[in-house]
Design an enzyme around this catalytic site. Structure first.
Site, PDB file in Angstrom:
ATOM      1  CG  MET A   1      -2.034  -0.961   1.171  1.00  0.00           C
ATOM      2  SD  MET A   1      -3.183  -0.659   2.516  1.00  0.00           S
ATOM      3  CE  MET A   1      -4.222  -2.071   2.335  1.00  0.00           C
ATOM      4  CG  LEU A  17      -6.729   2.949   1.160  1.00  0.00           C
ATOM      5  CD1 LEU A  17      -5.599   3.028   2.202  1.00  0.00           C
ATOM      6  CD2 LEU A  17      -8.041   2.888   1.906  1.00  0.00           C
ATOM      7  CG  LEU A  23      -8.348  -1.893   0.139  1.00  0.00           C
ATOM      8  CD1 LEU A  23      -7.313  -2.898   0.621  1.00  0.00           C
ATOM      9  CD2 LEU A  23      -7.876  -0.484   0.463  1.00  0.00           C
ATOM     10  NE  ARG A  89      -3.501  -1.624  -5.877  1.00  0.00           N
ATOM     11  CZ  ARG A  89      -4.185  -0.809  -6.660  1.00  0.00           C
ATOM     12  NH1 ARG A  89      -3.680   0.336  -7.017  1.00  0.00           N
ATOM     13  NH2 ARG A  89      -5.374  -1.153  -7.098  1.00  0.00           N
ATOM     14  CE1 TYR A  90      -4.912   1.627  -3.263  1.00  0.00           C
ATOM     15  CE2 TYR A  90      -4.059   1.009  -1.110  1.00  0.00           C
ATOM     16  CZ  TYR A  90      -4.860   0.736  -2.199  1.00  0.00           C
ATOM     17  OH  TYR A  90      -5.592  -0.410  -2.247  1.00  0.00           O
ATOM     18  CG  HIS A 188      -4.921  -3.941   7.984  1.00  0.00           C
ATOM     19  ND1 HIS A 188      -6.237  -3.857   7.577  1.00  0.00           N
ATOM     20  CD2 HIS A 188      -4.448  -2.680   7.969  1.00  0.00           C
ATOM     21  CE1 HIS A 188      -6.531  -2.592   7.324  1.00  0.00           C
ATOM     22  NE2 HIS A 188      -5.471  -1.851   7.547  1.00  0.00           N
ATOM     23  CG  ASP A 265       7.677   0.156  13.415  1.00  0.00           C
ATOM     24  OD1 ASP A 265       6.698  -0.433  13.895  1.00  0.00           O
ATOM     25  OD2 ASP A 265       8.780   0.233  13.971  1.00  0.00           O
ATOM     26  CD  GLU A 268      -1.858   0.465   9.046  1.00  0.00           C
ATOM     27  OE1 GLU A 268      -0.654   0.823   8.957  1.00  0.00           O
ATOM     28  OE2 GLU A 268      -2.670   0.612   8.120  1.00  0.00           O
ATOM     29  CD  GLU A 272      -5.242   0.569  14.115  1.00  0.00           C
ATOM     30  OE1 GLU A 272      -4.544   0.422  13.103  1.00  0.00           O
ATOM     31  OE2 GLU A 272      -6.404   0.145  14.203  1.00  0.00           O
TER      32      GLU A 272
END
Ligand code: FES
Length: 352
Positions: A1, A17, A23, A89-90, A188, A265, A268, A272
């Site tokens: 991502m 995204l 996704l 990806r984004y 995830h 890292d 998330e 998070e």
């Protein structure tokens, strides 16, 4: 991502995204996806601000790529020198950037290595679909001979590396407490609609967890939970947050979160888990809430990556046997394809 490098990259990252139907599927996605991305952007900017102003994932991807090729050159001098290209990806560098750079460098043989150890059509599958589309966009479909490493949930070196990070994490507790620390493997989450379509992800994450526990000798209690749910859909659980609340109400004292589906890292883990869940746990009295370090530049993990690619090249396999098995509920013609110039097993053996 990938992840936004700067705070100004946050909104474009989220727009890309939430627009990705491979996704996440939302009703009226063009409108609702833009709405969610724009509404979440200020909050997500603040989260990145709190972890240093951007995602470290490009730094870690480059570090892992460099560590991998240095080891691979030594393991496989006959196919050296090796090069690596990061494809996100984004956010840049996109697949387009990677394939154009490969062409400019005169590359002819390529291994697409997913940095997601466990396969999901939403992550690895979507990224490979996008990689093949990028080749088409630039007229490069036949420019490279490809093979894939699309999943490696039980690779022995990877499993040992995660177990090593768990041991490191346990050092944060007094020796007398370590055997009773609850290991909370956190991955995830995925929308339940993806699981119901037949996605292999939960099985593969579970396989990693069980192998890691075998390597550790399975002394500690453990559980598998899922994090990072967002948007108005049902998600795979049990949720990491819900389990933190339950463990706190059960008066559990020590919980070590182990990132099991992230190899470096990023938001998330740093935001998070460390900040959001860390603050929640402490508010609830779960004072022994800690996290095992991410794999990042662990030498054992870099050795594992090199072994993974070396073994793959020697095997002559173009891809994992499961790559060609589409999810039973899949209606996406882009899934599980390969460019026409795929490396044939016999050719790989000849090279190896
Ligand atoms: Fe799984 Fe298409 S969604 S193969």
């Amino acid at each position: 991502m990938g992840g936004p490098k700067t705070l100004d990259d946050v909104e474009p990252f989220l727009l890309n995204l939430f627009a990705d139907r491979e996704l996440l599927r939302l009703p009226f996605q063009d409108v609702l996806g833009r709405f969610i991305a724009k509404r979440r952007s200020p909050k997500v900017r603040a989260l990145y601000d709190a972890i240093g102003g951007g995602s470290p994932i490009l730094h870690w991807s480059n570090t892992q790529g460099q560590g991998l090729i240095e080891r691979l050159d030594a393991l496989s001098p006959e196919t050296a020198p090796h090069k690596f290209y990061v494809s996100f990806r984004y956010v840049a560098p996109f697949s387009d950037d990677a394939v154009l750079a490969m062409k400019a460098d005169g590359i002819t043989r390529a291994v697409a290595l997913s940095m997601y150890p466990q396969y999901s059509c939403t992550t690895t599958g979507s990224s490979l679909n996008e990689l093949w589309r990028a080749l088409d966009r630039h007229g490069l479909r036949d420019a490279f001979q490809w093979s894939l490493i699309d999943r490696w949930p039980t690779h022995p070196g990877f499993v040992r590396s995660v177990a090593q990070q768990v041991r490191e994490g346990l050092k944060q507790y007094a020796p007398s407490e370590r055997d009773n620390v609850l290991l909370m493997f956190s991955a995830h989450s995925l929308p339940l609609s993806v699981i119901e379509r037949g996605d292999a992800y939960p099985q593969e994450v579970g396989a990693t967890v069980e192998r890691v526990m075998e390597v550790l000798g399975a002394r500690n209690p453990h559980m598998l939970t899922y994090q990072s749910e967002v948007g108005p859909v049902r998600w795979l659980g049990p949720s990491t947050e819900t389990m933190i609340r339950r463990l706190a109400s059960d008066k559990r004292k020590n919980v070590l979160v182990v990132p099991v589906a992230f190899t470096s890292d990023h938001i998330e883990t740093l935001s998070e888990v460390d900040i959001e869940y860390g603050e929640l746990a402490h508010e609830l009295g779960l004072h022994g809430f800690k996290r095992a370090p991410s794999l990042n530049d662990s030498p054992m993990f870099l050795d594992a990556l090199a072994d993974l690619v070396h073994t793959h090249m020697q095997s002559g396999q173009a891809h994992h046997t499961r790559y060609r098995e589409k999810c039973p509920g899949c209606r996406n013609p882009s899934c599980r394809t390969m460019p026409t110039a795929v490396v044939e097993p016999a050719l790989v053996r000849a090279v190896a």
